[in-house]
Design a protein around this motif. Structure first.
Motif, mmCIF file in Angstrom:
data_model
loop_
_atom_site.group_PDB
_atom_site.id
_atom_site.type_symbol
_atom_site.label_atom_id
_atom_site.label_comp_id
_atom_site.label_asym_id
_atom_site.label_seq_id
_atom_site.Cartn_x
_atom_site.Cartn_y
_atom_site.Cartn_z
ATOM 1 N N THR A 66 0.842 -1.201 0.000
ATOM 2 C CA THR A 66 0.000 0.000 0.000
ATOM 3 C C THR A 66 0.874 1.247 0.000
ATOM 4 O O THR A 66 0.623 2.196 -0.740
ATOM 5 N N LYS B 108 9.329 -14.748 -1.699
ATOM 6 C CA LYS B 108 8.298 -14.871 -2.732
ATOM 7 C C LYS B 108 8.960 -15.390 -4.006
ATOM 8 O O LYS B 108 10.082 -15.065 -4.315
ATOM 9 N N ASN C 242 3.225 2.540 10.174
ATOM 10 C CA ASN C 242 2.019 2.644 9.340
ATOM 11 C C ASN C 242 0.739 2.388 10.148
ATOM 12 O O ASN C 242 0.790 1.993 11.313
ATOM 13 N N SER D 183 -0.182 6.991 7.478
ATOM 14 C CA SER D 183 -1.270 6.099 7.096
ATOM 15 C C SER D 183 -1.165 5.935 5.591
ATOM 16 O O SER D 183 -1.503 6.847 4.836
ATOM 17 N N ALA D 184 -0.658 4.791 5.188
ATOM 18 C CA ALA D 184 -0.491 4.548 3.747
ATOM 19 C C ALA D 184 -1.857 4.522 3.076
ATOM 20 O O ALA D 184 -2.030 4.998 1.955
ATOM 21 N N LYS D 185 -2.824 3.994 3.795
ATOM 22 C CA LYS D 185 -4.166 3.870 3.229
ATOM 23 C C LYS D 185 -4.740 5.250 2.912
ATOM 24 O O LYS D 185 -5.343 5.459 1.867
HETATM 25 N N1 LIG Z 1 -6.109 0.927 8.478
HETATM 26 C C1 LIG Z 1 -5.087 0.844 7.633
HETATM 27 N N2 LIG Z 1 -4.903 -0.274 6.911
HETATM 28 C C2 LIG Z 1 -3.850 -0.321 6.045
HETATM 29 C C3 LIG Z 1 -2.954 0.764 5.908
HETATM 30 N N3 LIG Z 1 -2.008 0.406 5.002
HETATM 31 C C4 LIG Z 1 -2.323 -0.837 4.604
HETATM 32 N N4 LIG Z 1 -3.435 -1.280 5.211
HETATM 33 C C5 LIG Z 1 -4.118 -2.579 5.029
HETATM 34 O O1 LIG Z 1 -3.278 -3.609 5.519
HETATM 35 C C6 LIG Z 1 -3.424 -4.796 4.719
HETATM 36 C C7 LIG Z 1 -2.071 -5.259 4.229
HETATM 37 O O2 LIG Z 1 -1.549 -4.269 3.351
HETATM 38 P P1 LIG Z 1 -0.447 -4.621 2.255
HETATM 39 O O3 LIG Z 1 -0.043 -3.329 1.645
HETATM 40 O O4 LIG Z 1 -0.899 -5.703 1.358
HETATM 41 O O5 LIG Z 1 0.684 -5.184 3.212
HETATM 42 P P2 LIG Z 1 2.086 -5.845 2.846
HETATM 43 O O6 LIG Z 1 3.003 -5.499 3.934
HETATM 44 O O7 LIG Z 1 2.493 -5.453 1.467
HETATM 45 O O8 LIG Z 1 1.742 -7.350 2.907
HETATM 46 P P3 LIG Z 1 2.546 -8.589 2.242
HETATM 47 O O9 LIG Z 1 2.360 -8.458 0.743
HETATM 48 O O10 LIG Z 1 1.868 -9.761 2.822
HETATM 49 O O11 LIG Z 1 3.959 -8.438 2.672
HETATM 50 C C8 LIG Z 1 -4.383 -4.426 3.604
HETATM 51 O O12 LIG Z 1 -5.665 -4.870 3.977
HETATM 52 C C9 LIG Z 1 -4.318 -2.912 3.560
HETATM 53 O O13 LIG Z 1 -5.514 -2.325 3.098
HETATM 54 C C10 LIG Z 1 -3.179 1.946 6.702
HETATM 55 O O14 LIG Z 1 -2.477 2.942 6.640
HETATM 56 N N5 LIG Z 1 -4.257 1.907 7.536
#
Ligand SMILES: Nc1nc2c(ncn2[C@@H]2O[C@H](COP(=O)(O)OP(=O)(O)OP(=O)(O)O)[C@@H](O)[C@H]2O)c(=O)[nH]1
Length: 303
Positions: free
Chosen positions: A25, A73, A126, A157-159
Motif C-alpha cells: 500500500t 516470494k 504505518n 497512514s499509507a491507506k
Molecule cells: N487501516 C489501515 N490499513 C492499512 C494501511 N495500510 C495498509 N493497510 C491494510 O493492511 C493490509 C495489508 O496491506 P499490504 O499493503 O498488502 O501489506 P504488505 O506489507 O504489502 O503485505 P505482504 O504483501 O503480505 O507483505 C491491507 O488490507 C491494507 O488495506 C493503513 O495505513 N491503515
C-alpha cells in the motif's frame, strides 16, 4: 526530461517489514498508484525490483531484499531488463515498515536484519489511522527510537496517503549522485504493456513453434485496472496472411484459447494480480506503413 548535463540522483531503497504491515500500500502511494508497480520482478538474486519512482532529477528504485526479511516470494527473472542488471549498485537506504503500536517477534527479526545490514534506515510506522491512544503511542515511539539509530521515525497512514509525500521527499534527498539506472519511463503502464506483449509472444512461439511467421507482432491495445481490481488486458496479434491467422486461432478457436490461458497465468504471476485477457488476431495491411506495428516493435522515438 533530464538533460545530459543535469546532475541526477539515483539509488536503491529497500522496503522491508513483516507481512501485512502495508508495504504494498505504501509503495503504491509512493509511486502514485501506477498500475505497473505491482509487478514483482527480480533484478539480481539479491534485489527484486518493486517499483521505480522517477521524477525530475531523481530516481528511487524500491527493491525487496530477501536477506533483509524473512518472507520469500517466488520470482520470475525471464523478463528481467538485461540492460539494467549489470550496473545496479547496492541498497543505500532501508524503509522498515511496522504497524501502529504493534511490535512482535517478526518485527524484531526484521530489525535484527536491518541492524546487521548497518544501513541507514527510516522507521515507517504505518496504520496510524487505527491508533486511538496517542499517549500510549508516544510511549511506544520512545521505545522504538531506542531500538536502532533510525534516521527518521515517520508515523503514516499509507491507506489515507498521509505523510507519504514526506517520505518521498526524504528519500529523494538521500539518494546519491548517479545517472539513472533505468529509462525515465521504466515500470510504467507502458512497460507493463511491453511485458504483457512479450508474454503473449512467448506463448505464441511455444505453441506455434517454427510455423510462427517471423513478422508476427503483438500489440497491447488495452491495459487497465478495472473497478473490480482485475487487470483488463487486450492483446492484438498482427500477422501477414489469412492462413497465418487461421493457424494461430486453430479449430474452433482452440489454439488461441490455449495460448491465452497460458499467457494469462504468466501475467497474473508477473503482475501479482488477477487478469482478464482478451486476444484477437488480425491480418495487417502494409507493413512499413503501419505505424502502430512499428511502435510495437520499438522503432519509434518514444518507445
Ligand atoms: N487501516 C489501515 N490499513 C492499512 C494501511 N495500510 C495498509 N493497510 C491494510 O493492511 C493490509 C495489508 O496491506 P499490504 O499493503 O498488502 O501489506 P504488505 O506489507 O504489502 O503485505 P505482504 O504483501 O503480505 O507483505 C491491507 O488490507 C491494507 O488495506 C493503513 O495505513 N491503515
Amino acid at each position: 526530461m533530464t538533460q545530459p548535463n543535469d546532475t541526477t540522483r539515483c539509488g536503491l531503497v529497500a522496503i522491508v517489514g513483516r507481512p501485512n504491515v502495508g508495504k504494498s500500500t505504501l509503495l503504491n502511494r509512493l509511486l502514485g498508484q501506477k498500475v505497473s508497480i505491482t509487478s514483482r520482478k527480480p533484478q539480481t538474486t539479491r534485489h527484486r525490483i518493486l517499483g521505480i519512482d522517477t521524477e525530475g532529477d531523481y530516481q528511487a528504485i524500491y527493491v525487496d531484499t530477501p536477506g533483509l526479511h524473512s518472507e520469500e516470494k517466488s520470482a520470475m527473472n525471464r523478463y528481467m531488463n538485461r540492460a539494467a542488471s549489470s550496473s545496479l549498485a547496492e541498497v543505500g537506504l532501508v524503509l522498515f515498515v511496522i504497524e501502529g503500536t504493534r511490535w512482535n517477534d517478526d518485527d524484531e527479526m526484521v530489525l535484527s536484519k536491518v541492524k546487521a545490514s548497518g544501513l541507514p534506515c527510516y522507521l515507517i510506522v504505518n496504520k496510524m489511522d487505527k491508533v486511538d491512544d496517542k499517549e500510549a503511542f508516544m510511549v511506544h515511539l520512545q521505545g522504538l527510537s531506542e531500538k536502532y539509530k533510525f534516521e527518521h521515525i515517520i508515523p503514516i497512514s499509507a491507506k489515507q496517503g498521509k505523510m507519504v509525500d514526506d517520505i518521498r521527499e526524504l528519500v529523494a534527498k538521500s539518494l546519491p549522485e548517479s545517472e539513472f539506472f533505468f529509462p525515465e519511463d521504466y515500470i510504467t503502464d507502458r512497460s507493463s504493456r511491453f511485458m504483457a506483449a512479450e508474454i503473449i509472444r512467448e506463448k505464441l512461439m511455444r505453441f506455434t513453434g517454427d510455423e510462427l511467421p517471423y513478422a508476427t507482432t503483438v500489440e497491447i491495445e488495452q491495459f487497465k485496472l478495472a473497478e473490480n481490481g482485475v487487470y483488463r488486458i487486450s492483446g492484438l496479434i498482427l500477422v501477414e496472411r489469412e492462413t497465418q491467422k487461421r493457424m494461430i486461432i486453430g479449430k474452433g478457436g482452440k489454439h488461441l484459447k490455449t495460448i491465452g490461458e497460458h499467457a494469462r497465468k504468466d501475467m497474473e504471476n508477473l503482475f501479482d494480480n488477477k487478469v482478464f485477457l482478451e486476444m484477437w488476431v488480425k491480418v495487417k495491411q502494409g507493413w512499413a506503413d503501419d505505424e502502430r506495428a512499428l511502435r510495437s516493435l520499438g522503432y519509434s522515438d518514444d518507445s
